[in-house]
Design an enzyme around this catalytic site. Structure first.
Site, PDB file in Angstrom:
ATOM      1  N   ARG A  94      48.053  52.528  52.649  1.00  0.00           N
ATOM      2  CA  ARG A  94      47.112  52.341  53.770  1.00  0.00           C
ATOM      3  C   ARG A  94      46.036  53.426  53.772  1.00  0.00           C
ATOM      4  O   ARG A  94      46.310  54.596  53.574  1.00  0.00           O
ATOM      5  CB  ARG A  94      47.880  52.390  55.095  1.00  0.00           C
ATOM      6  CG  ARG A  94      46.988  52.333  56.304  1.00  0.00           C
ATOM      7  CD  ARG A  94      47.726  51.926  57.535  1.00  0.00           C
ATOM      8  NE  ARG A  94      48.611  52.951  58.046  1.00  0.00           N
ATOM      9  CZ  ARG A  94      49.361  52.798  59.137  1.00  0.00           C
ATOM     10  NH1 ARG A  94      49.367  51.643  59.782  1.00  0.00           N
ATOM     11  NH2 ARG A  94      50.135  53.768  59.555  1.00  0.00           N
TER      12      ARG A  94
ATOM     13  N   ARG B 258      57.339  51.714  72.863  1.00  0.00           N
ATOM     14  CA  ARG B 258      58.118  52.070  71.676  1.00  0.00           C
ATOM     15  C   ARG B 258      59.525  52.496  72.039  1.00  0.00           C
ATOM     16  O   ARG B 258      60.308  52.836  71.152  1.00  0.00           O
ATOM     17  CB  ARG B 258      57.429  53.208  70.946  1.00  0.00           C
ATOM     18  CG  ARG B 258      56.673  52.785  69.673  1.00  0.00           C
ATOM     19  CD  ARG B 258      55.989  54.026  69.134  1.00  0.00           C
ATOM     20  NE  ARG B 258      55.661  53.961  67.750  1.00  0.00           N
ATOM     21  CZ  ARG B 258      54.434  53.730  67.274  1.00  0.00           C
ATOM     22  NH1 ARG B 258      53.455  53.444  68.077  1.00  0.00           N
ATOM     23  NH2 ARG B 258      54.215  53.772  65.977  1.00  0.00           N
TER      24      ARG B 258
ATOM     25  N   ARG C 289      46.295  58.696  56.402  1.00  0.00           N
ATOM     26  CA  ARG C 289      46.775  59.388  57.601  1.00  0.00           C
ATOM     27  C   ARG C 289      47.818  60.430  57.224  1.00  0.00           C
ATOM     28  O   ARG C 289      48.674  60.176  56.376  1.00  0.00           O
ATOM     29  CB  ARG C 289      47.394  58.368  58.553  1.00  0.00           C
ATOM     30  CG  ARG C 289      46.410  57.770  59.519  1.00  0.00           C
ATOM     31  CD  ARG C 289      46.969  56.634  60.304  1.00  0.00           C
ATOM     32  NE  ARG C 289      48.263  56.874  60.919  1.00  0.00           N
ATOM     33  CZ  ARG C 289      48.875  56.009  61.717  1.00  0.00           C
ATOM     34  NH1 ARG C 289      48.296  54.846  61.992  1.00  0.00           N
ATOM     35  NH2 ARG C 289      50.045  56.276  62.226  1.00  0.00           N
TER      36      ARG C 289
ATOM     37  N   LYS D  62      50.434  45.795  62.783  1.00  0.00           N
ATOM     38  CA  LYS D  62      50.044  45.711  64.202  1.00  0.00           C
ATOM     39  C   LYS D  62      48.559  46.056  64.403  1.00  0.00           C
ATOM     40  O   LYS D  62      47.855  45.348  65.113  1.00  0.00           O
ATOM     41  CB  LYS D  62      50.889  46.676  65.062  1.00  0.00           C
ATOM     42  CG  LYS D  62      52.379  46.380  65.057  1.00  0.00           C
ATOM     43  CD  LYS D  62      53.131  47.235  66.071  1.00  0.00           C
ATOM     44  CE  LYS D  62      53.072  48.727  65.812  1.00  0.00           C
ATOM     45  NZ  LYS D  62      53.744  49.157  64.563  1.00  0.00           N
TER      46      LYS D  62
ATOM     47  N   ARG E 276      59.602  58.256  60.439  1.00  0.00           N
ATOM     48  CA  ARG E 276      59.078  57.245  61.366  1.00  0.00           C
ATOM     49  C   ARG E 276      59.926  55.982  61.311  1.00  0.00           C
ATOM     50  O   ARG E 276      60.130  55.316  62.329  1.00  0.00           O
ATOM     51  CB  ARG E 276      57.604  56.940  61.025  1.00  0.00           C
ATOM     52  CG  ARG E 276      56.704  58.134  61.349  1.00  0.00           C
ATOM     53  CD  ARG E 276      55.338  57.986  60.727  1.00  0.00           C
ATOM     54  NE  ARG E 276      54.585  56.890  61.302  1.00  0.00           N
ATOM     55  CZ  ARG E 276      53.591  56.284  60.673  1.00  0.00           C
ATOM     56  NH1 ARG E 276      53.237  56.643  59.459  1.00  0.00           N
ATOM     57  NH2 ARG E 276      52.952  55.301  61.267  1.00  0.00           N
TER      58      ARG E 276
END
Ligand code: AMP
Length: 215
Positions: A125, A86, A158, A13, A169
């Site tokens: 990531r 969300r 992160r 996203k 998550r």
């Protein structure tokens, strides 16, 4: 044109939002970026949101909606929502807010990626501390290790991309965000896109959908 990008954490996203907001001159609203900036500046919002984010939980709807309304209050461009809504409650509140202002969601783009690849994408990531550009160490690494190609900033993992938090998550996504697929399918503006393809291919698939919506 107002667009929602929907999908698992790690479905792409953020990467797509940056490309598409430039291309279509949309106002990019990433609730995750807003919270991370608030945490970095130690604001009251950041202090309130930090515990939820580090545990991989959702920030309460009431707080998220206050943030969104404050961001949208003076904006006249079309909006690209990245990571919002969300929950079904957030989606309903957004519909009400837009309807009362004579606006609507033109397209919901669902980045369809399987759960297994989401875990490896999140672990690989890295995000630039300065400009927030997103890299994947396996598929789109920076030219120089640990350094952003675009601005020379330091690349970071992160805190919520650690294996234990990723697990939470994903569970939170399934329980609280996945119901939005049915919500937006019923609304008739839902467009699934194969999110596992290369970022440029995903962007051109999304562009094709958006161009038919605006024609
Ligand atoms: P993201 O960068 O979109 O993955 O968001 C990072 C974290 O911020 C999420 O795991 C949540 O804790 C929080 N967050 C971001 N957007 C929302 C939202 N719309 N509702 C609740 N929590 C959110």
């Amino acid at each position: 044109m107002n667009i929602v990008l929907l999908g698992y954490p790690g479905s792409g996203k953020g990467t797509q939002a940056k490309m598409l907001s430039d291309k279509f001159s949309l106002f990019h609203v990433s609730t995750g970026d807003i919270f991370r900036e608030a945490i970095a500046s130690k604001s009251a919002l950041g202090l309130e949101a930090a515990g939820y984010i580090s545990a991989g939980k959702l920030v309460p709807d009431k707080l998220v909606l206050e943030v969104i309304k404050a961001r949208l209050s003076t904006e006249t461009r079309g909006v690209l929502f990245d990571g919002f809504p969300r929950t079904v409650e957030q989606a309903r509140a957004l519909d009400e807010y837009f309807t009362s202002g004579g606006r609507r969601i033109d397209a919901v783009i669902f980045l369809d990626v399987d759960e297994g690849s989401v875990v490896s994408r999140l672990s690989a990531r890295r995000t630039c501390k300065e400009c927030q550009k997103i890299y994947n160490l396996l598929t789109s690494p920076p030219a120089k290790e640990g350094i952003c190609d675009a601005c020379g900033g330091v690349l970071l993992l992160r805190a919520d991309d650690s294996p234990a938090v990723i697990k939470n998550r994903i569970a939170v996504y399934k329980a609280q965000t996945e119901p939005l697929v049915a919500y937006y399918k019923a609304a008739g503006n839902f467009h699934p896109i194969m999110g596992g393809e290369a970022p440029d291919k995903v962007a051109s698939d999304i562009t094709a959908v958006l161009e038919t919506r605006t024609r």
